[in-house]
Design an enzyme around this catalytic site. Structure first.
Site, PDB file in Angstrom:
ATOM      1  N   CYS A 161     -20.509 -22.559 -11.118  1.00 48.68           N
ATOM      2  CA  CYS A 161     -18.882 -22.379 -10.263  1.00 48.68           C
ATOM      3  C   CYS A 161     -19.372 -21.676  -8.896  1.00 48.68           C
ATOM      4  O   CYS A 161     -18.156 -23.374  -8.165  1.00 48.68           O
ATOM      5  CB  CYS A 161     -19.178 -20.177 -10.649  1.00 48.68           C
ATOM      6  SG  CYS A 161     -19.047 -20.379 -12.600  1.00 48.68           S
ATOM      7  N   SER A 182     -14.671 -21.284  -9.927  1.00 50.96           N
ATOM      8  CA  SER A 182     -14.296 -20.336 -10.878  1.00 50.96           C
ATOM      9  C   SER A 182     -15.109 -18.610  -9.902  1.00 50.96           C
ATOM     10  O   SER A 182     -16.180 -19.129 -10.186  1.00 50.96           O
ATOM     11  CB  SER A 182     -14.889 -20.577 -12.158  1.00 50.96           C
ATOM     12  OG  SER A 182     -15.149 -19.629 -12.949  1.00 50.96           O
ATOM     13  N   ASN A 192     -22.486 -14.056  -6.429  1.00 51.69           N
ATOM     14  CA  ASN A 192     -21.498 -15.795  -5.465  1.00 51.69           C
ATOM     15  C   ASN A 192     -22.582 -15.445  -3.942  1.00 51.69           C
ATOM     16  O   ASN A 192     -22.360 -16.028  -3.343  1.00 51.69           O
ATOM     17  CB  ASN A 192     -20.960 -16.323  -5.882  1.00 51.69           C
ATOM     18  CG  ASN A 192     -20.991 -15.822  -7.324  1.00 51.69           C
ATOM     19  OD1 ASN A 192     -21.571 -16.688  -7.472  1.00 51.69           O
ATOM     20  ND2 ASN A 192     -19.396 -16.695  -7.704  1.00 51.69           N
TER      21      ASN A 192
END
Length: 194
Positions: A161, A182, A192
């Site tokens: 991702c 994503s 993230n």
């Protein structure tokens, strides 16, 4: 920082389109192209969420990426179970002939970046090269750490991702631009951001 996150959440609700995810079979409210920018020079960190954040697990996952892990058991030893389902419950991966058994994640994230295949059959450690260059104050505008290797998607349990990180030196300041394809904004964005 929190207002920028809340604005993104509102934008997803207002402008997002419901899309069925082929891998998970779940419907997701999808928004294309959202940018967020943070200045961490002051010592602050953008741990943004409206939910409880499992920051120890996020740090453990990041350490696993930096070490090039490809096995859920190694991630668990660091304190995160985030790879258990991808390694052991993903039907597509379980049927993949490249899977090496229980807890195998395959050629994922840090495993790709620390062992990026060269056309001559060799490998390059992208992270070690970047760290070496930045320590020396060298920036060739190509200091890119990538987990993304389209030719190897079938060798891992999950496509990345968060996939590219470009490091740039401007004088004595280090800049980082990270790109992801994503993100589960309410749940995964805080992981993230680490």
């Amino acid at each position: 920082d929190m207002q920028e996150y809340l604005d993104l959440c509102r934008r997803i609700i207002d402008e997002g389109v419901w899309i069925k995810n082929a891998r998970t079979g779940k419907k997701t409210l999808t928004l294309i192209n959202a940018d967020m920018c943070y200045d961490v020079a002051s010592g602050s960190f953008p741990l943004i969420t409206t939910r409880k954040s499992f920051w120890k697990s996020a740090i453990a996952e990041l350490l696993g990426y930096l070490r090039g892990y490809d096995n859920a058991a190694d991630f668990r030893k660091l304190g995160t179970k985030t790879w258990d389902a991808n390694a052991n419950e993903n039907a597509e991966w379980l049927a993949n002939p490249n899977r090496k058994g229980t807890d195998d994640c395959g050629f994922i994230y840090g495993k790709v970046a620390r062992n990026f295949p060269k056309p001559d059959g060799g490998r390059i450690d992208l992270l070690a090269n970047i760290v070496d260059h930045l320590k020396k104050g060298y920036d060739n505008r190509g200091e890119i750490l990538t987990f993304y290797h389209p030719g190897a998607f079938d060798l891992g349990c999950l496509r990345p991702c968060m996939h590219s990180h470009q490091f740039s030196l401007l004088g004595d300041q280090l800049f980082l631009n990270s790109t992801q394809r994503s993100c589960d904004v309410p749940l995964g964005l805080t992981f993230n951001m680490v």
